[in-house]
Write an enzyme that holds these catalytic residues in place. Structure first.
Site, PDB file in Angstrom:
ATOM      1  N   LYS A 103       0.867  -1.175   0.000  1.00 60.03           N
ATOM      2  CA  LYS A 103       0.000   0.000   0.000  1.00 60.03           C
ATOM      3  C   LYS A 103       0.902   1.222   0.000  1.00 60.03           C
ATOM      4  O   LYS A 103       1.520   1.554   0.991  1.00 60.03           O
ATOM      5  CB  LYS A 103      -0.922  -0.013   1.234  1.00 60.03           C
ATOM      6  CG  LYS A 103      -2.203   0.813   1.075  1.00 60.03           C
ATOM      7  CD  LYS A 103      -1.990   2.303   0.913  1.00 60.03           C
ATOM      8  CE  LYS A 103      -1.418   2.921   2.174  1.00 60.03           C
ATOM      9  NZ  LYS A 103      -1.281   4.442   2.017  1.00 60.03           N
ATOM     10  N   GLY A 154       5.844   4.886   9.519  1.00 52.73           N
ATOM     11  CA  GLY A 154       5.149   6.158   9.490  1.00 52.73           C
ATOM     12  C   GLY A 154       5.126   6.794  10.865  1.00 52.73           C
ATOM     13  O   GLY A 154       5.928   6.464  11.736  1.00 52.73           O
ATOM     14  N   SER A 155       4.182   7.679  11.054  1.00 55.22           N
ATOM     15  CA  SER A 155       4.111   8.426  12.307  1.00 55.22           C
ATOM     16  C   SER A 155       3.669   7.541  13.464  1.00 55.22           C
ATOM     17  O   SER A 155       2.984   6.527  13.268  1.00 55.22           O
ATOM     18  CB  SER A 155       3.134   9.596  12.165  1.00 55.22           C
ATOM     19  OG  SER A 155       1.798   9.127  12.102  1.00 55.22           O
ATOM     20  N   THR A 156       4.040   7.939  14.667  1.00 56.41           N
ATOM     21  CA  THR A 156       3.617   7.206  15.857  1.00 56.41           C
ATOM     22  C   THR A 156       2.106   7.266  16.015  1.00 56.41           C
ATOM     23  O   THR A 156       1.479   6.286  16.433  1.00 56.41           O
ATOM     24  CB  THR A 156       4.334   7.761  17.097  1.00 56.41           C
ATOM     25  OG1 THR A 156       5.740   7.485  16.972  1.00 56.41           O
ATOM     26  CG2 THR A 156       3.826   7.122  18.375  1.00 56.41           C
ATOM     27  N   ALA A 204      -0.207   7.350  13.639  1.00 57.06           N
ATOM     28  CA  ALA A 204      -0.796   6.362  12.734  1.00 57.06           C
ATOM     29  C   ALA A 204      -0.486   4.947  13.209  1.00 57.06           C
ATOM     30  O   ALA A 204      -1.325   4.042  13.097  1.00 57.06           O
ATOM     31  CB  ALA A 204      -0.277   6.580  11.317  1.00 57.06           C
ATOM     32  N   GLY A 205       0.710   4.750  13.755  1.00 59.47           N
ATOM     33  CA  GLY A 205       1.074   3.430  14.265  1.00 59.47           C
ATOM     34  C   GLY A 205       0.206   2.999  15.428  1.00 59.47           C
ATOM     35  O   GLY A 205      -0.152   1.818  15.551  1.00 59.47           O
ATOM     36  N   GLU A 233       7.470   0.633  12.538  1.00 62.91           N
ATOM     37  CA  GLU A 233       8.661   1.484  12.586  1.00 62.91           C
ATOM     38  C   GLU A 233       8.148   2.916  12.578  1.00 62.91           C
ATOM     39  O   GLU A 233       7.665   3.405  11.553  1.00 62.91           O
ATOM     40  CB  GLU A 233       9.565   1.188  11.386  1.00 62.91           C
ATOM     41  CG  GLU A 233      10.981   1.692  11.572  1.00 62.91           C
ATOM     42  CD  GLU A 233      11.123   3.134  11.155  1.00 62.91           C
ATOM     43  OE1 GLU A 233      11.117   4.007  12.061  1.00 62.91           O
ATOM     44  OE2 GLU A 233      11.229   3.406   9.958  1.00 62.91           O
ATOM     45  N   CYS A 258      12.888   9.706  10.089  1.00 59.34           N
ATOM     46  CA  CYS A 258      12.460   9.367  11.445  1.00 59.34           C
ATOM     47  C   CYS A 258      13.625   9.256  12.415  1.00 59.34           C
ATOM     48  O   CYS A 258      13.493   9.573  13.592  1.00 59.34           O
ATOM     49  CB  CYS A 258      11.652   8.069  11.434  1.00 59.34           C
ATOM     50  SG  CYS A 258      12.520   6.675  10.678  1.00 59.34           S
ATOM     51  N   GLU A 308       7.920  15.076  17.206  1.00 57.52           N
ATOM     52  CA  GLU A 308       8.640  14.915  15.944  1.00 57.52           C
ATOM     53  C   GLU A 308       8.178  15.979  14.950  1.00 57.52           C
ATOM     54  O   GLU A 308       6.999  16.048  14.606  1.00 57.52           O
ATOM     55  CB  GLU A 308       8.409  13.518  15.371  1.00 57.52           C
ATOM     56  CG  GLU A 308       9.229  13.234  14.136  1.00 57.52           C
ATOM     57  CD  GLU A 308       9.049  11.811  13.628  1.00 57.52           C
ATOM     58  OE1 GLU A 308      10.054  11.174  13.280  1.00 57.52           O
ATOM     59  OE2 GLU A 308       7.902  11.341  13.586  1.00 57.52           O
TER      60      GLU A 308
END
Length: 490
Positions: free
Chosen positions: A184, A236-238, A240-241, A258, A293, A392
């Site tokens: 994706k 990606g971002s924390t 979204a994670g 990650e 990152c 971040e």
């Protein structure tokens, strides 16, 4: 062909089940050149029906297709063919990276090969070295075996800042393990995934082993929710994670995450400030303009050297040549999107309002009417509990933080929700190791940022779950099974 041209064979289709199929939606995503803001490509937008088709194709390929039933050496032969194609297309991938994400082209060229052909070659070699079957003896004295089998259908969610390299370190081990994959890609930077789909078609993978689509966040979540997906690997971002982890937890789906970082550079008292500033500043501002990152974004320095470090970093920032990534004179390029530039602007305003000293940068350059450019920026006298030190930013903004001594520097370094990367600057290698062991981070470099996917990469705390690269990166796509025999098999 112009250096700013992106040529895709089937941009308005999706690669599913080994074919370029018509998407269920008529919508598409425009891809912008981040230096000129011009549309350079458009790719198909996947809808809910396309997600279902992709999962069905990958599921069929895993449950009844030949791929997971091949020997690992047979699968490795496919990876070697991909590595050869990556080498042939190195410049094309580097160009796409520069256009979509803003990295300086001459920086992208050597790095892209390390990530692409390097990743596939590493896992090709691992076919002969990784212990997929380990004989043991059970507590009862029976012959036992620990076998490692493919996790199943994998969804690989790729970010926009380094799409090709991060895709490679997800897809190569997943394929070697025997998994089938749905890639994706990000709407902002989908072209590397399209080029990869073209390569997979040329190599002749069995239908459904590799599938590629581009979707927005809502449709992407449907992939994560789909019960036909066994494993999600995400960079990606924390924020979204956290969402992916929560959704996957409902059905105990496997995840590798990650995520973000706020990585510290600890410059100890014995180390030359000018040398440290050049090492930290040039690599930070020059590699994707801080959109990485694991960037070293918090420079922690002895209080007595704070002002000298600040000025040295500011000098590096002022000397960066901000320009077109394809211009040989440029040492830093633009940010990837207008949205990201606006985010950086908000953080700069927040830093100033919370009392940090803006030493240099902090705005759009006056001589750049087009492109998502932002000046290399240095803040001094930063409180480690402030917003710009804790969150971040993902842009060219460095924070200089004073520390009372080495113990205090370590305390500041660990005072964050993140733990992705770090560096210790000292001429004493014994002290460097001693301090590195005290830092809660997945990677620690001595006198530089030294992350290395070939060894292993990932974070502590809210910087992620699991590791990518190296043997751990392969193990992430395998399930361990214990078999205990009454008698040894013939």
């Amino acid at each position: 062909m112009s250096e700013r041209t992106i040529q895709l064979q089937h941009p308005h289709r999706l690669f599913i089940g080994g074919e370029w199929i018509q998407p269920s939606l008529s919508a598409s995503f425009d891809v912008l050149d981040c230096s000129t803001e011009q549309v350079v490509a458009s790719v198909a937008e996947a809808g809910s029906g396309d997600v279902a088709r992709a999962v069905q194709a990958a599921r069929k390929a895993f449950d009844s297709g030949p791929w997971p039933r091949m020997t690992v050496l047979e699968r490795a032969a496919y990876l070697e063919k991909l590595a050869q194609r990556f080498e042939a297309m190195n410049d094309e991938y580097a160009r796409v990276w520069s256009i979509e994400s803003g990295i300086v082209y001459r920086v992208a060229q050597p790095r892209i090969g390390v990530f692409l052909s390097g990743a596939f070659r590493q896992y090709t070699a691992m076919a002969s070295t990784f212990a997929f079957t380990e004989p043991c003896t059970s507590a009862t004295g029976n012959a036992a075996y620990r076998v490692h089998e493919p996790a199943g259908v994998v969804v690989a969610i790729i970010p926009w800042n380094g799409p090709a390299g991060l895709m490679a370190y997800k897809v190569a081990p997943a394929l070697l393990a025997g998994c089938t994959v749905i890639i994706k890609s990000s709407p902002e930077a989908p072209c590397s995934a399209y080029l990869f789909a073209q390569m997979c078609e040329e190599v002749g993978f069995p239908p459904g082993v590799v599938n590629v689509l581009t979707a927005d966040r809502a449709v992407s979540e449907e992939l994560v929710r789909n019960p036909g997906v066994d494993k999600i690997t995400f960079t990606g971002s924390t924020a979204a994670g956290r969402r992916i982890a929560a959704v996957a937890a409902d059905r105990i789906a496997r995840v590798t995450l990650e995520l973000g970082g706020k990585s510290p550079a600890l410059v100890l008292d014995d180390y030359d400030v000018e040398v440290a500033a050049k090492t930290i500043g040039a690599s930070f501002f020059g590699y994707l303009s801080g959109q990485v990152c694991h960037s070293l974004t918090r420079v922690i320095v002895p209080r007595a050297k704070h002002d000298a470090m600040t000025e040295a970093l500011a000098e590096v920032a002022r000397n960066m040549v901000l320009g077109d990534p394809f211009d040989a004179a440029s040492t830093a390029g633009p940010l990837a999107t207008a949205r990201q530039r606006e985010t950086v602007e908000r953080y700069v305003a927040k830093g100033t309002s919370e009392g940090a000293t803006l030493v240099t940068g902090g705005k759009r350059p006056a001589n750049k009417e087009r492109g998502f450019f932002f000046e290399p920026t240095v803040f001094a006298n930063v409180d480690n509990r402030s917003t710009i030190a804790q969150e971040e930013i993902f842009g060219p903004v460095l924070c200089v933080i004073p520390a009372d001594d080495t113990a205090h520097a370590v305390q500041i370094a660990n005072d964050t929700i993140y733990g992705l990367n770090a560096a210790v600057f000292t001429d004493d290698s014994h002290l460097a190791m001693q301090v590195a062991r005290q830092i809660r981070a997945g990677s620690v470099g001595h006198n530089a940022s030294r992350t290395d996917f070939s060894v292993g990469f990932g974070g502590f705390k809210q910087s992620g779950i699991g590791r990518e690269g190296g043997p751990e990166g392969l193990a992430a796509f395998l399930e361990s099974k214990t078999i205990i025999m009454e008698a040894k098999p013939c």
